[in-house]
Design an enzyme around this catalytic site. Structure first.
Site, PDB file in Angstrom:
ATOM      1  N   ILE A   1       0.868  -1.166   0.000  1.00 27.87           N
ATOM      2  CA  ILE A   1       0.000   0.000   0.000  1.00 27.87           C
ATOM      3  C   ILE A   1       0.911   1.223   0.000  1.00 27.87           C
ATOM      4  O   ILE A   1       2.058   1.157   0.440  1.00 27.87           O
ATOM      5  CB  ILE A   1      -0.985   0.028   1.189  1.00 27.87           C
ATOM      6  CG1 ILE A   1      -0.257  -0.080   2.536  1.00 27.87           C
ATOM      7  CG2 ILE A   1      -2.017  -1.072   1.054  1.00 27.87           C
ATOM      8  CD1 ILE A   1      -1.196  -0.011   3.737  1.00 27.87           C
ATOM      9  N   ASP A   2       0.419   2.326  -0.514  1.00 28.16           N
ATOM     10  CA  ASP A   2       1.238   3.524  -0.666  1.00 28.16           C
ATOM     11  C   ASP A   2       1.737   4.044   0.676  1.00 28.16           C
ATOM     12  O   ASP A   2       1.129   3.801   1.723  1.00 28.16           O
ATOM     13  CB  ASP A   2       0.435   4.636  -1.360  1.00 28.16           C
ATOM     14  CG  ASP A   2      -0.003   4.248  -2.753  1.00 28.16           C
ATOM     15  OD1 ASP A   2       0.677   3.414  -3.383  1.00 28.16           O
ATOM     16  OD2 ASP A   2      -1.039   4.780  -3.211  1.00 28.16           O
ATOM     17  N   LYS A   3       2.817   4.796   0.617  1.00 29.56           N
ATOM     18  CA  LYS A   3       3.394   5.398   1.821  1.00 29.56           C
ATOM     19  C   LYS A   3       2.346   6.140   2.640  1.00 29.56           C
ATOM     20  O   LYS A   3       2.267   5.983   3.862  1.00 29.56           O
ATOM     21  CB  LYS A   3       4.523   6.363   1.411  1.00 29.56           C
ATOM     22  CG  LYS A   3       5.072   7.193   2.567  1.00 29.56           C
ATOM     23  CD  LYS A   3       6.044   8.249   2.065  1.00 29.56           C
ATOM     24  CE  LYS A   3       6.470   9.166   3.207  1.00 29.56           C
ATOM     25  NZ  LYS A   3       7.360  10.270   2.735  1.00 29.56           N
TER      26      LYS A   3
ATOM     27  N   THR B   1      -0.906   5.880   2.527  1.00 34.04           N
ATOM     28  CA  THR B   1      -2.133   5.129   2.801  1.00 34.04           C
ATOM     29  C   THR B   1      -1.905   4.331   4.071  1.00 34.04           C
ATOM     30  O   THR B   1      -0.871   3.680   4.224  1.00 34.04           O
ATOM     31  CB  THR B   1      -2.463   4.169   1.639  1.00 34.04           C
ATOM     32  OG1 THR B   1      -2.699   4.939   0.450  1.00 34.04           O
ATOM     33  CG2 THR B   1      -3.704   3.341   1.945  1.00 34.04           C
TER      34      THR B   1
ATOM     35  N   ARG C   1      -6.917   5.686  -6.084  1.00 32.42           N
ATOM     36  CA  ARG C   1      -6.629   7.109  -6.291  1.00 32.42           C
ATOM     37  C   ARG C   1      -6.846   7.506  -7.743  1.00 32.42           C
ATOM     38  O   ARG C   1      -7.449   8.550  -8.042  1.00 32.42           O
ATOM     39  CB  ARG C   1      -5.194   7.403  -5.852  1.00 32.42           C
ATOM     40  CG  ARG C   1      -4.940   7.117  -4.386  1.00 32.42           C
ATOM     41  CD  ARG C   1      -3.456   7.065  -4.053  1.00 32.42           C
ATOM     42  NE  ARG C   1      -2.806   8.347  -4.286  1.00 32.42           N
ATOM     43  CZ  ARG C   1      -1.497   8.528  -4.244  1.00 32.42           C
ATOM     44  NH1 ARG C   1      -0.692   7.491  -3.988  1.00 32.42           N
ATOM     45  NH2 ARG C   1      -0.976   9.717  -4.467  1.00 32.42           N
TER      46      ARG C   1
END
Length: 309
Positions: free
Chosen positions: A138-140, A142, A239
């Site tokens: 998962i993104d930084k 998120t 996103r």
């Protein structure tokens, strides 16, 4: 040394060679490909000459020599992590917003992998020294649930579930605008942005299937709180899909609104539910993570602004 070979089809004719290869090798940056071209690691129809601005033609045969990665030693670090579940095969972590999942060039410390290596001692080796145990990311910016494999057998099992789209991944997101539909499905392919290579986008050409199911949880005056369920797992999928629907995520620094009212470090996106079949027991397991304080704080501010409770 790894060698990748491609034959250009008519859909890609006219693309500059570095653009074409960055579409084919989505794990490699365009600047890295340009460096490979300069170093003579790319051949088109057997030639390495004058490739810098070359535009590919149908049936061109391209060979790319990718050097072996630099051997790096990723150090365990005593960083506190929120462990939701752990056994001999799997560990489920509730990642905070702002933490990078695994090391990358220029960022080899302070990541979730550094913390996991300290806590677990051993992780699966399938993704190498940089991403040990990491089945999905998962993104930084998120927050939320992430599953990690402790051994290669567990990793293969979990990766196969991801491939089959059988893992239950549900996110909570706060988006701009008022979504009229109660629920819906966004089925739009995602690939590298044709101009800005640091971004992803919905693209008709060279995109990979991407499917997101959403449901409205609550509407505010200028915002909507939604639940988003991933069927596929493309980079930045929720996103990109919500921005494509003209409802970008609140706080999104890449796909969102430039002049944001809420001063938060990244998008309001939380991986709340994670469910999968355990690789050893064969039993379905599901985990839940409450919304973190940064997220609930924004909701309270919006409720006060809109007069809703």
């Amino acid at each position: 040394m790894e060698i990748q070979k491609f034959v250009v089809d008519d859909r890609d004719e006219g693309l500059r060679v570095d653009v074409y290869l960055s579409n084919q090798l989505d794990h490699v940056s365009r600047s890295f490909i340009q460096k490979l071209i300069e170093q003579g690691n790319v051949m088109i129809n057997g030639s390495k000459e004058k490739l810098k601005k070359y535009k590919v033609q149908e049936n061109d045969e391209i060979a790319v020599e990718i050097p072996d990665p630099e051997i790096l030693k990723i150090e365990p670090e005593n960083i506190p992590i929120d462990i939701v579940y752990e056994d001999d095969d799997v560990i489920v972590v509730n990642k905070p917003q702002g933490m990078v999942v695994h090391p990358a060039p220029g960022n080899y410390h302070g990541t979730l992998v550094n913390a996991l290596l300290y806590h677990c001692k051993t992780l699966s080796s399938i993704n190498g020294v940089i991403r040990p145990g990491i089945v999905h990311r998962i993104d930084k910016d998120t927050s939320g649930l992430l599953m990690v494999a402790k051994n290669d057998r567990a990793h293969r099992c979990l990766a196969e579930q991801l491939k089959e789209h059988s893992i239950n991944r549900i996110y909570i997101a706060l988006v701009h605008g008022n979504i009229k539909e109660e629920r819906g499905t966004i089925n739009a392919p995602i690939g590298r942005h044709p101009v800005d290579r640091l971004k992803m986008a919905v693209v008709a050409k060279n995109g990979k299937e991407a499917v997101t199911h959403f449901a409205v949880l609550k509407r505010f005056h200028d915002y909507t709180l939604i639940q988003a369920k991933l069927e596929t797992g493309r980079t930045h999928q929720i996103r990109v899909h919500m921005a494509y629907m003209h409802h970008p995520l609140v706080g999104d620094p890449v796909y969102g609104i430039k002049k944001e009212k809420f001063h938060i470090e990244g998008q309001a996106l939380h991986a709340q539910t994670l469910g999968f079949v355990h690789p050893s027991t064969g039993q379905y397991m599901e985990f839940y993570a409450e919304l973190p304080p940064y997220f609930t704080k924004i909701i309270k501010i919006i409720e006060n602004i809109s007069g809703q409770r």
